[in-house]
Design an enzyme around this catalytic site. Structure first.
Site, PDB file in Angstrom:
ATOM      1  N   ASP A 188       6.710   7.570  53.620  1.00 28.45           N
ATOM      2  CA  ASP A 188       7.581   8.736  53.592  1.00 28.45           C
ATOM      3  C   ASP A 188       8.982   8.290  53.204  1.00 28.45           C
ATOM      4  O   ASP A 188       9.329   7.118  53.264  1.00 28.45           O
ATOM      5  CB  ASP A 188       7.499   9.560  54.872  1.00 28.45           C
ATOM      6  CG  ASP A 188       7.966   8.802  56.067  1.00 28.45           C
ATOM      7  OD1 ASP A 188       8.504   7.702  55.879  1.00 28.45           O
ATOM      8  OD2 ASP A 188       7.808   9.303  57.188  1.00 28.45           O
ATOM      9  N   ASP A 215      -0.659  13.755  59.010  1.00 25.38           N
ATOM     10  CA  ASP A 215      -0.301  12.481  59.644  1.00 25.38           C
ATOM     11  C   ASP A 215       0.479  12.791  60.905  1.00 25.38           C
ATOM     12  O   ASP A 215       1.209  13.788  60.964  1.00 25.38           O
ATOM     13  CB  ASP A 215       0.567  11.615  58.720  1.00 25.38           C
ATOM     14  CG  ASP A 215       2.016  12.066  58.733  1.00 25.38           C
ATOM     15  OD1 ASP A 215       2.327  13.062  58.063  1.00 25.38           O
ATOM     16  OD2 ASP A 215       2.835  11.442  59.439  1.00 25.38           O
TER      17      ASP A 215
END
Ligand SMILES: [Zn+2]
Length: 370
Positions: free
Chosen positions: A81, A268
């Site tokens: 990310d 996630d």
């Protein structure tokens, strides 16, 4: 029939069957388990965190170690990310930890003796140097309770940063001269808080720039911890169904089921592994299927291993689970390990909850083909 997004993404380090749950390997490790444990749980990919990794072990160390895959002994896909959400959370917690402007984000976490800078370009450079399979654009994160003006500013900045991320991504990939099938995917993040018109504005602009997939940006829960169902579903509808969408940070089994029904394909969260460490284990109560989203049917429950009821429970956590923990050890033994504080408890409990999540995904995939 569910509206689950079902597909397979071909990534540089292998394939990812959707819908997929990815555990958070924030600092390059899913706590308490190793790569072989993850493979045996049926995990196909993990999420690692640019914000944390650029601090520890640091980007030059990761590069010297050959990237995240080699460093962590994980040869399968990794999503990194962008660091935007964590930097936002840090600054929101206390403004003295950093600030954000149109150029990027500057932050200095408590206890750190150096300042870090994250710009859209830098975030892409780092994620590519780490060897990520899915690279995520830096975005300007908000909370759903923020004002319209704040959300509008976030959307404007997120679009501007997404354009800069795409330019940097293409520049670097062209330098590498790799055939396009070996390129990682680039995902944009749709912001806009709880405002439909802002989500639409953001999605349309990002679709025009062009990305391989999208994330639902911003904190996905309200102040009571309830899923923001309406805006999450609306945002999915703004993106063509063939493009995958990542429900960033969503990992509660009931929320995963609900968002999969809306067409989200990637999930996630640190929740299943964190719950495991705190002795909260997930148990499927239905043998072969999960209910349609929105159904009130009870399809899973919690088993608290630290509870006295576990002391002489000689059975496995779940008769429907084939994980290392359930196939070999009793609830009573886990209780004992927990009470004496042995690290084996952490490993076995984590393995079980991860297998629960991959079994949930297997069932969602199977149902979407029916
Ligand atoms: Zn199990």
């Amino acid at each position: 029939m569910m509206n689950t997004f079902s597909n397979t993404l071909q990534l540089p380090h292998g394939q990812l069957s959707l819908p997929a749950f990815l555990p958070d390997a924030t600092l390059g490790v899913v706590r308490n388990v190793d790569s072989a444990d993850l493979e045996r749980c049926g995990i196909e990919a993990v999420v690692m965190n640019t914000f944390h990794l650029m601090q520890r072990p640091g980007s030059s160390t990761i590069t010297a170690l050959g990237g995240l895959h080699r460093m962590s002994g994980w040869p399968h896909p990794i999503i990194t990310d962008s660091g935007g959400f964590q930097a936002y959370s840090l600054i929101r917690q206390n403004a003295r930890f950093g600030f954000m402007n149109d150029k990027g984000i500057t932050f200095q976490p408590e206890g750190s003796d150096r300042k870090f800078h994250l710009t859209p370009e830098k975030s892409i450079q780092l994620q590519l140097s780490y060897g990520a399979d899915i690279v995520v654009c830096l975005d300007d994160c908000t909370h759903v309770d923020d004002s319209f003006a704040t959300q509008q500013e976030s959307v404007n900045r997120t679009i501007d940063w997404a354009r800069r991320c795409k330019d940097e991504f293409q520049r670097l990939m062209q330098q590498k001269r790799l055939p396009p099938e070996r390129w990682p995917l680039l995902f944009g993040v749709i912001q806009g808080g709880g405002y439909h018109e802002l989500r639409k504005q953001c999605a349309e602009a990002l679709l025009e720039i062009g990305f391989d997939g999208f994330g639902f940006g911003g904190w996905p829960l309200d102040n009571k911890g309830q899923l923001l169902t309406d805006i999450i579903a609306y945002t999915r509808e703004l993106v063509p169904p063939q493009l995958p969408m990542h429900a960033l940070g969503i990992g509660h089994p009931a929320n995963v089921l609900e968002c999969a029904g809306m067409g989200y394909g990637i999930f996630d969260s640190a929740m299943p592994t964190r719950d495991a460490r705190h002795s909260r284990l997930y148990v499927l109560t239905a043998h072969d299927a999960v209910p349609e989203p929105g159904s009130t049917e009870k399809w899973f429950s919690y088993l608290y291993v630290n509870d006295d009821k576990a002391i002489k429970n000689n059975g496995p956590i779940s008769p429907y689970c084939d994980c290392l923990c359930c196939s070999r050890y009793s609830v009573a033994y886990l209780h004992h390990l927990f009470k004496i504080g042995d690290s084996l408890f952490l490993r076995l409990a984590t393995i079980h909850n991860l297998r629960f999540m991959t079994q949930l995904m297997d069932r969602l995939r199977a149902q979407s083909y029916e």
